[in-house]
Design a protein around this motif. Structure first.
Motif, mmCIF file in Angstrom:
data_model
loop_
_atom_site.group_PDB
_atom_site.id
_atom_site.type_symbol
_atom_site.label_atom_id
_atom_site.label_comp_id
_atom_site.label_asym_id
_atom_site.label_seq_id
_atom_site.Cartn_x
_atom_site.Cartn_y
_atom_site.Cartn_z
ATOM 1 N N THR A 1 0.850 -1.262 0.076
ATOM 2 C CA THR A 1 -0.097 -0.005 -0.054
ATOM 3 C C THR A 1 0.915 1.086 -0.026
ATOM 4 O O THR A 1 0.374 2.439 -0.461
ATOM 5 N N THR A 2 2.122 1.232 0.425
ATOM 6 C CA THR A 2 2.853 2.294 0.552
ATOM 7 C C THR A 2 3.436 2.629 -0.870
ATOM 8 O O THR A 2 3.713 3.828 -1.398
ATOM 9 N N SER A 3 3.709 1.709 -1.681
ATOM 10 C CA SER A 3 4.431 1.657 -2.858
ATOM 11 C C SER A 3 3.630 1.060 -3.919
ATOM 12 O O SER A 3 3.748 -0.078 -4.650
ATOM 13 N N GLN A 4 2.424 1.887 -4.196
ATOM 14 C CA GLN A 4 1.469 1.401 -5.033
ATOM 15 C C GLN A 4 1.762 1.433 -6.609
ATOM 16 O O GLN A 4 0.986 0.775 -7.332
ATOM 17 N N GLU A 5 2.709 2.180 -7.031
ATOM 18 C CA GLU A 5 3.040 2.226 -8.263
ATOM 19 C C GLU A 5 4.080 1.085 -8.712
ATOM 20 O O GLU A 5 4.340 0.822 -9.856
ATOM 21 N N ILE A 6 4.655 -0.003 -7.652
ATOM 22 C CA ILE A 6 5.024 -1.057 -7.874
ATOM 23 C C ILE A 6 4.413 -2.109 -7.830
ATOM 24 O O ILE A 6 3.419 -2.513 -7.132
ATOM 25 N N ASN A 7 4.627 -2.989 -8.970
ATOM 26 C CA ASN A 7 3.804 -4.185 -8.934
ATOM 27 C C ASN A 7 4.621 -5.369 -8.127
ATOM 28 O O ASN A 7 5.770 -5.657 -8.681
ATOM 29 N N TRP A 8 3.878 -5.615 -7.060
ATOM 30 C CA TRP A 8 4.787 -6.711 -6.121
ATOM 31 C C TRP A 8 4.313 -8.257 -6.248
ATOM 32 O O TRP A 8 3.125 -8.635 -6.570
ATOM 33 N N THR A 9 5.259 -9.127 -6.387
ATOM 34 C CA THR A 9 5.202 -10.458 -6.270
ATOM 35 C C THR A 9 5.559 -10.994 -5.185
ATOM 36 O O THR A 9 6.718 -10.763 -4.586
ATOM 37 N N ALA A 10 4.825 -11.796 -4.460
ATOM 38 C CA ALA A 10 5.185 -12.270 -3.034
ATOM 39 C C ALA A 10 5.174 -13.896 -3.174
ATOM 40 O O ALA A 10 4.402 -14.429 -3.832
ATOM 41 N N THR A 11 6.345 -14.386 -2.501
ATOM 42 C CA THR A 11 6.351 -15.900 -2.656
ATOM 43 C C THR A 11 6.671 -16.291 -1.171
ATOM 44 O O THR A 11 7.480 -15.960 -0.522
ATOM 45 N N THR A 12 6.325 -17.630 -0.848
ATOM 46 C CA THR A 12 6.808 -18.160 0.461
ATOM 47 C C THR A 12 7.938 -19.162 0.213
ATOM 48 O O THR A 12 8.366 -19.467 -1.007
ATOM 49 N N PRO B 1 5.054 -21.208 7.384
ATOM 50 C CA PRO B 1 3.807 -21.972 7.904
ATOM 51 C C PRO B 1 2.652 -21.875 7.047
ATOM 52 O O PRO B 1 2.421 -20.668 6.320
ATOM 53 N N LYS B 2 1.888 -22.734 6.878
ATOM 54 C CA LYS B 2 0.687 -22.942 5.975
ATOM 55 C C LYS B 2 -0.427 -21.898 6.419
ATOM 56 O O LYS B 2 -0.961 -21.193 5.384
ATOM 57 N N ALA B 3 -0.420 -21.310 7.631
ATOM 58 C CA ALA B 3 -1.469 -20.293 8.061
ATOM 59 C C ALA B 3 -0.987 -18.967 7.671
ATOM 60 O O ALA B 3 -1.622 -18.333 6.936
ATOM 61 N N THR B 4 0.507 -18.843 7.628
ATOM 62 C CA THR B 4 0.880 -17.457 6.992
ATOM 63 C C THR B 4 0.924 -17.463 5.521
ATOM 64 O O THR B 4 0.416 -16.275 4.999
ATOM 65 N N SER B 5 1.025 -18.456 4.678
ATOM 66 C CA SER B 5 0.835 -18.633 3.340
ATOM 67 C C SER B 5 -0.665 -18.319 3.082
ATOM 68 O O SER B 5 -0.856 -17.441 1.933
ATOM 69 N N THR B 6 -1.461 -18.933 3.546
ATOM 70 C CA THR B 6 -3.053 -18.495 3.432
ATOM 71 C C THR B 6 -3.291 -17.053 3.595
ATOM 72 O O THR B 6 -4.011 -16.573 2.787
ATOM 73 N N ILE C 1 -1.303 -14.567 3.560
ATOM 74 C CA ILE C 1 -0.790 -13.609 2.632
ATOM 75 C C ILE C 1 -1.198 -13.548 1.301
ATOM 76 O O ILE C 1 -1.612 -12.838 0.635
ATOM 77 N N ALA C 2 -2.073 -14.818 1.024
ATOM 78 C CA ALA C 2 -2.856 -14.812 -0.368
ATOM 79 C C ALA C 2 -3.995 -14.200 -0.210
ATOM 80 O O ALA C 2 -4.629 -13.712 -1.126
ATOM 81 N N ALA C 3 -4.402 -13.828 1.038
ATOM 82 C CA ALA C 3 -5.728 -13.273 1.364
ATOM 83 C C ALA C 3 -5.843 -11.762 1.306
ATOM 84 O O ALA C 3 -6.568 -10.947 1.390
ATOM 85 N N ILE C 4 -4.439 -11.233 1.363
ATOM 86 C CA ILE C 4 -4.165 -9.624 1.340
ATOM 87 C C ILE C 4 -4.888 -8.957 -0.006
ATOM 88 O O ILE C 4 -4.719 -9.493 -1.020
ATOM 89 N N LYS C 5 -5.744 -8.084 0.429
ATOM 90 C CA LYS C 5 -6.435 -7.349 -0.582
ATOM 91 C C LYS C 5 -5.517 -6.078 -1.250
ATOM 92 O O LYS C 5 -5.501 -5.138 -0.437
ATOM 93 N N ALA C 6 -4.915 -6.180 -2.155
ATOM 94 C CA ALA C 6 -4.075 -5.078 -2.987
ATOM 95 C C ALA C 6 -3.913 -5.391 -4.358
ATOM 96 O O ALA C 6 -3.612 -6.498 -4.804
ATOM 97 N N VAL D 1 2.498 -15.922 -5.343
ATOM 98 C CA VAL D 1 2.816 -17.156 -5.875
ATOM 99 C C VAL D 1 3.109 -18.192 -4.709
ATOM 100 O O VAL D 1 4.396 -18.132 -4.317
ATOM 101 N N PRO D 2 2.532 -19.169 -4.488
ATOM 102 C CA PRO D 2 3.132 -20.144 -3.498
ATOM 103 C C PRO D 2 4.344 -21.016 -3.923
ATOM 104 O O PRO D 2 4.405 -21.028 -5.074
ATOM 105 N N VAL D 3 5.249 -21.315 -2.992
ATOM 106 C CA VAL D 3 6.453 -21.974 -3.389
ATOM 107 C C VAL D 3 6.003 -23.388 -4.022
ATOM 108 O O VAL D 3 6.717 -23.749 -5.050
ATOM 109 N N LYS D 4 4.819 -23.947 -3.747
ATOM 110 C CA LYS D 4 4.423 -25.201 -4.574
ATOM 111 C C LYS D 4 4.393 -24.960 -6.028
ATOM 112 O O LYS D 4 4.216 -25.900 -7.037
#
Length: 302
Positions: free
Chosen positions: A165-176, A181-186, A188-193, A199-202
Motif C-alpha cells: 500500500t505504501t508503494s502502489q506504483e510498484i507491482n509486487w510479487t510475493a512468494t513463500t 507456515p501454512k497459515a501464513t501462506s494462506t 498472505i494470499a488473502a491480502i487485498k491489494a 505465488v506459493p512456493v509449490k
C-alpha cells in the motif's frame, strides 16, 4: 578442459553454492562438471581413512573437487585422497577437519580463519546482476522459523500489506518458502491489494526465483532467509529486510544481517519508512566471480 567433481548432498541451497562457483569458473576456462550425489554414491569416513576409490571408478579423473554442506565432507576428502585432486569445501567445516581441505570458502559472518581459508560476503550463489531490471517490479520473499529465528505470521502479513500500500506504483510479487507456515501462506494470499500477486512456493520451480530476480528492481526478504538476502544483493536490486523474532542472543547469522544494515547494504523495514525506491543504489556484488579468480589462480595457474 578442466574436470570438476561437484559433490552434492541433495540440498538445493548447498548445491547452488558449488554450482555458482563452477559456473563462474566456466567463464574463465573450459570446464566439464561431474556430479556425485552423496545420497546415492557417497563415501564414508572409513573410505577416506583407507584411501578407497571404488565408488569413483569409471569417472574421469578430476582436476578439482568442490562441495558444500557437512554431508559432503567425507566424500570430498575421500575423492581427493583417491585421485590426488585438490579439494574445496564451501561453508565452514568443523575445526578438527578444516585443515584437511586444500581450500575452505567461508562467509565472513562465520568468523573463522585459517591458512587455507577465504572469506566471502555471504554465501556464493547462482544469481548475477541483470541489465533487464523493470523499474516498477518488486519481490517479497517470505521464509519461516529457523534455528536462529522465531515466527509471527500476523506481523509478516502486516508488513507485506504496508509495503504494497505504501508503494502502489510498484507491482509486487510475493512468494513463500518451504519453511513458511501454512497459515501464513494462506493469510498472505488473502491480502487485498491490486498491485500484489502471491505465488506459493509449490507453484514455483528452480528457475522461477532467478528469473524473477533478474527483472525485479526492489526485493524485500524476511531476515531469517539470509541466503536469499545475498541472492537479492547479487541481482543488483535494492534490498529491504523484514524483521522477524530473534531467538536467544546474537548468533553469527543475526550478526551478518546486522552488519549489512550497518553498512547500508540493505534497508531495514519500518512501518513509517518502507519505500525502497528512496533507498540508495546498491553496490554491485559478484562474489562467485571474485572467488573463481582466486581458485583459478591457486589451482590452475600456468
Amino acid at each position: 578442459m578442466k574436470i570438476i567433481w561437484q559433490i552434492k548432498d541433495g540440498k538445493r541451497g548447498h548445491e547452488n553454492q558449488s554450482r555458482g562457483l563452477i559456473r563462474a569458473l566456466s567463464k574463465l576456462m573450459a570446464v566439464e562438471c561431474v556430479e556425485i550425489d552423496t545420497t546415492i554414491a557417497g563415501a564414508s569416513w572409513l573410505d577416506y581413512l583407507l584411501g578407497r576409490s571404488a565408488d569413483f571408478s569409471g569417472l574421469p579423473k578430476p582436476d578439482l573437487i568442490i562441495g558444500a554442506g557437512s554431508q559432503t565432507h567425507a566424500t570430498i576428502l575421500a575423492a581427493g585422497r583417491a585421485t590426488r585432486a585438490p579439494t574445496v569445501v564451501m561453508m565452514a567445516p568443523p575445526p578438527g577437519i578444516s585443515r584437511l581441505f586444500d581450500l575452505c570458502i567461508v562467509p565472513e559472518h562465520d568468523d573463522r580463519s585459517g591458512a587455507n581459508f577465504i572469506t566471502t560476503r555471504g554465501v556464493l550463489n547462482l544469481i548475477e546482476s541483470s541489465p533487464n531490471k523493470i523499474s516498477n517490479q518488486g519481490l517479497c520473499l517470505i521464509g519461516g522459523s529457523s534455528k536462529h529465528h522465531g515466527w509471527e505470521g500476523q506481523q509478516i502479513v502486516e508488513q507485506i500489506t504496508r509495503v504494497a500500500t505504501t508503494s502502489q506504483e510498484i507491482n509486487w510479487t510475493a512468494t513463500t518458502s518451504r519453511r513458511s507456515p501454512k497459515a501464513t501462506s494462506t493469510e498472505i494470499a488473502a491480502i487485498k491489494a491490486d498491485n500484489l500477486t502471491v505465488v506459493p512456493v509449490k507453484d514455483t520451480d528452480e528457475d522461477w526465483l532467478p528469473s524473477q530476480m533478474a527483472t525485479a528492481s526492489y526485493v524485500w526478504v524476511t531476515e531469517d532467509s539470509v541466503s536469499m538476502i545475498y541472492e537479492a544483493l547479487s541481482s543488483g536490486a535494492k534490498v529491504g529486510v523484514l524483521p522477524v523474532p530473534r531467538k536467544g542472543g546474537s548468533s553469527r547469522v543475526i550478526r551478518g544481517v546486522d552488519l549489512l544494515i550497518q553498512q547500508g547494504q540493505v534497508f531495514p523495514y519500518n512501518a513509517n519508512r518502507c519505500d525502497l525506491s528512496a533507498f540508495k543504489e546498491p553496490e554491485a556484488i559478484n562474489e562467485a566471480a571474485r572467488i573463481a579468480q582466486i581458485v583459478a589462480q591457486k589451482f590452475f595457474a600456468p
